[in-house]
Write a protein that holds these residues in place. Structure first.
Motif, PDB file in Angstrom:
ATOM      1  N   ILE A   2       3.355  -3.431   1.074  1.00  0.00           N
ATOM      2  CA  ILE A   2       4.705  -3.666   0.564  1.00  0.00           C
ATOM      3  C   ILE A   2       4.806  -4.962  -0.237  1.00  0.00           C
ATOM      4  O   ILE A   2       5.268  -4.972  -1.358  1.00  0.00           O
ATOM      5  N   HIS A   3       4.367  -6.074   0.300  1.00  0.00           N
ATOM      6  CA  HIS A   3       4.471  -7.372  -0.373  1.00  0.00           C
ATOM      7  C   HIS A   3       3.093  -7.960  -0.660  1.00  0.00           C
ATOM      8  O   HIS A   3       2.924  -9.181  -0.661  1.00  0.00           O
ATOM      9  N   LEU A   4       2.120  -7.101  -0.912  1.00  0.00           N
ATOM     10  CA  LEU A   4       0.742  -7.539  -1.098  1.00  0.00           C
ATOM     11  C   LEU A   4       0.600  -8.562  -2.222  1.00  0.00           C
ATOM     12  O   LEU A   4       0.090  -9.658  -2.024  1.00  0.00           O
ATOM     13  N   ARG A   5       1.072  -8.229  -3.408  1.00  0.00           N
ATOM     14  CA  ARG A   5       0.931  -9.157  -4.540  1.00  0.00           C
ATOM     15  C   ARG A   5       1.722 -10.440  -4.320  1.00  0.00           C
ATOM     16  O   ARG A   5       1.294 -11.513  -4.736  1.00  0.00           O
ATOM     17  N   ASP A   6       2.862 -10.358  -3.643  1.00  0.00           N
ATOM     18  CA  ASP A   6       3.637 -11.566  -3.337  1.00  0.00           C
ATOM     19  C   ASP A   6       2.850 -12.503  -2.417  1.00  0.00           C
ATOM     20  O   ASP A   6       2.807 -13.715  -2.644  1.00  0.00           O
ATOM     21  N   ARG A   7       2.230 -11.940  -1.381  1.00  0.00           N
ATOM     22  CA  ARG A   7       1.447 -12.769  -0.462  1.00  0.00           C
ATOM     23  C   ARG A   7       0.290 -13.439  -1.187  1.00  0.00           C
ATOM     24  O   ARG A   7      -0.013 -14.609  -0.965  1.00  0.00           O
ATOM     25  N   PHE A   8      -0.349 -12.694  -2.079  1.00  0.00           N
ATOM     26  CA  PHE A   8      -1.480 -13.247  -2.822  1.00  0.00           C
ATOM     27  C   PHE A   8      -1.017 -14.339  -3.792  1.00  0.00           C
ATOM     28  O   PHE A   8      -1.676 -15.358  -3.926  1.00  0.00           O
ATOM     29  N   SER A   9       0.093 -14.123  -4.446  1.00  0.00           N
ATOM     30  CA  SER A   9       0.567 -15.112  -5.427  1.00  0.00           C
ATOM     31  C   SER A   9       1.054 -16.394  -4.754  1.00  0.00           C
ATOM     32  O   SER A   9       1.033 -17.462  -5.369  1.00  0.00           O
ATOM     33  N   GLN A  10       1.468 -16.322  -3.510  1.00  0.00           N
ATOM     34  CA  GLN A  10       1.963 -17.501  -2.796  1.00  0.00           C
ATOM     35  C   GLN A  10       0.853 -18.284  -2.110  1.00  0.00           C
ATOM     36  O   GLN A  10       1.118 -19.330  -1.518  1.00  0.00           O
ATOM     37  N   SER A  11      -0.378 -17.804  -2.167  1.00  0.00           N
ATOM     38  CA  SER A  11      -1.479 -18.469  -1.486  1.00  0.00           C
ATOM     39  C   SER A  11      -2.432 -19.108  -2.492  1.00  0.00           C
ATOM     40  O   SER A  11      -2.744 -18.532  -3.531  1.00  0.00           O
ATOM     41  N   ALA A  12      -2.910 -20.280  -2.153  1.00  0.00           N
ATOM     42  CA  ALA A  12      -3.883 -20.971  -3.006  1.00  0.00           C
ATOM     43  C   ALA A  12      -5.290 -20.412  -2.803  1.00  0.00           C
ATOM     44  O   ALA A  12      -6.188 -20.695  -3.600  1.00  0.00           O
ATOM     45  N   TYR A  13      -5.504 -19.598  -1.763  1.00  0.00           N
ATOM     46  CA  TYR A  13      -6.838 -19.131  -1.414  1.00  0.00           C
ATOM     47  C   TYR A  13      -7.095 -17.658  -1.735  1.00  0.00           C
ATOM     48  O   TYR A  13      -8.208 -17.191  -1.595  1.00  0.00           O
ATOM     49  N   LEU A  14      -6.070 -16.937  -2.132  1.00  0.00           N
ATOM     50  CA  LEU A  14      -6.196 -15.500  -2.372  1.00  0.00           C
ATOM     51  C   LEU A  14      -6.032 -15.190  -3.854  1.00  0.00           C
ATOM     52  O   LEU A  14      -5.181 -15.765  -4.515  1.00  0.00           O
ATOM     53  N   ASP A  15      -6.844 -14.249  -4.339  1.00  0.00           N
ATOM     54  CA  ASP A  15      -6.777 -13.867  -5.753  1.00  0.00           C
ATOM     55  C   ASP A  15      -6.816 -12.355  -5.909  1.00  0.00           C
ATOM     56  O   ASP A  15      -7.603 -11.677  -5.262  1.00  0.00           O
ATOM     57  N   ILE A  16      -5.973 -11.860  -6.775  1.00  0.00           N
ATOM     58  CA  ILE A  16      -6.064 -10.493  -7.293  1.00  0.00           C
ATOM     59  C   ILE A  16      -6.083 -10.642  -8.798  1.00  0.00           C
ATOM     60  O   ILE A  16      -5.166 -11.250  -9.365  1.00  0.00           O
ATOM     61  N   PRO A  17      -7.105 -10.106  -9.458  1.00  0.00           N
ATOM     62  CA  PRO A  17      -7.081 -10.172 -10.916  1.00  0.00           C
ATOM     63  C   PRO A  17      -5.805  -9.516 -11.442  1.00  0.00           C
ATOM     64  O   PRO A  17      -5.458  -8.413 -11.027  1.00  0.00           O
ATOM     65  N   PRO A  18      -5.063 -10.196 -12.315  1.00  0.00           N
ATOM     66  CA  PRO A  18      -3.765  -9.662 -12.762  1.00  0.00           C
ATOM     67  C   PRO A  18      -3.863  -8.312 -13.472  1.00  0.00           C
ATOM     68  O   PRO A  18      -2.944  -7.509 -13.408  1.00  0.00           O
ATOM     69  N   GLU A  19      -4.999  -8.041 -14.109  1.00  0.00           N
ATOM     70  CA  GLU A  19      -5.154  -6.779 -14.830  1.00  0.00           C
ATOM     71  C   GLU A  19      -5.629  -5.633 -13.928  1.00  0.00           C
ATOM     72  O   GLU A  19      -5.702  -4.486 -14.353  1.00  0.00           O
ATOM     73  N   LEU A  20      -5.927  -5.931 -12.667  1.00  0.00           N
ATOM     74  CA  LEU A  20      -6.429  -4.922 -11.748  1.00  0.00           C
ATOM     75  C   LEU A  20      -5.294  -4.032 -11.243  1.00  0.00           C
ATOM     76  O   LEU A  20      -4.291  -4.505 -10.738  1.00  0.00           O
TER      77      LEU A  20
END
Length: 134
Positions: free
Chosen positions: A33-51
């Motif tokens: 549900i809030h996967l990208r939000d959790r990743f964007s709020q963390s300094a240690y987690l990354d999701i490539p934006p184009e993925l």
């Protein structure tokens, strides 16, 4: 938190040029549900934006969810996923449950060896019966 970190590290490994990924998780209907939000709020987690992340729940688990989860997360309805199981460990539990009762009095090391032997035997049986009609 651990799942987020595992997913972040998995998406970094050997993923150059990958545009789509299928992430299957038993509770993806809640986890995603809030996967990208959790990743964007963390300094240690990354999701490539184009993925493009396609979310799914394995066949074995999705049948126990609500009907709208089945329609949305079943891999049979996800473009490019096809018929994916990915939950082989759960199917071994029924046979391991039969053995586990006899391990109660064993030491940790003996219990582990016994359960490993039973899992290896199960894997060996699958390997040697490939293509055989049963």
């Amino acid at each position: 938190m651990n799942m987020d970190y595992s997913l972040s590290e998995a998406m970094k490994y050997n993923s150059d040029g990958i545009k789509d990924t299928l992430v299957m998780y038993d509770i993806m209907c809640q986890y995603g549900i809030h996967l990208r939000d959790r990743f964007s709020q963390s300094a240690y987690l990354d999701i490539p934006p184009e993925l493009n992340i396609k979310e799914g729940i394995g066949i074995w688990h999705v049948n126990g969810h609500l009907p709208n989860c089945y329609c949305r997360f079943c891999p049979l309805f996800i473009d490019g996923a096809g018929h994916v199981d990915g939950e082989i460990i759960e199917t071994l539990w029924s046979s391991l449950n039969e053995v586990s009762g006899s391990t109660r009095g064993m030491t940790h090391a003996h219990r582990r060896e016994l359960l490993d032997d039973h899992m290896n035997n199960s894997n060996w049986g699958k390997l040697t019966r490939i293509g055989e009609c049963q």
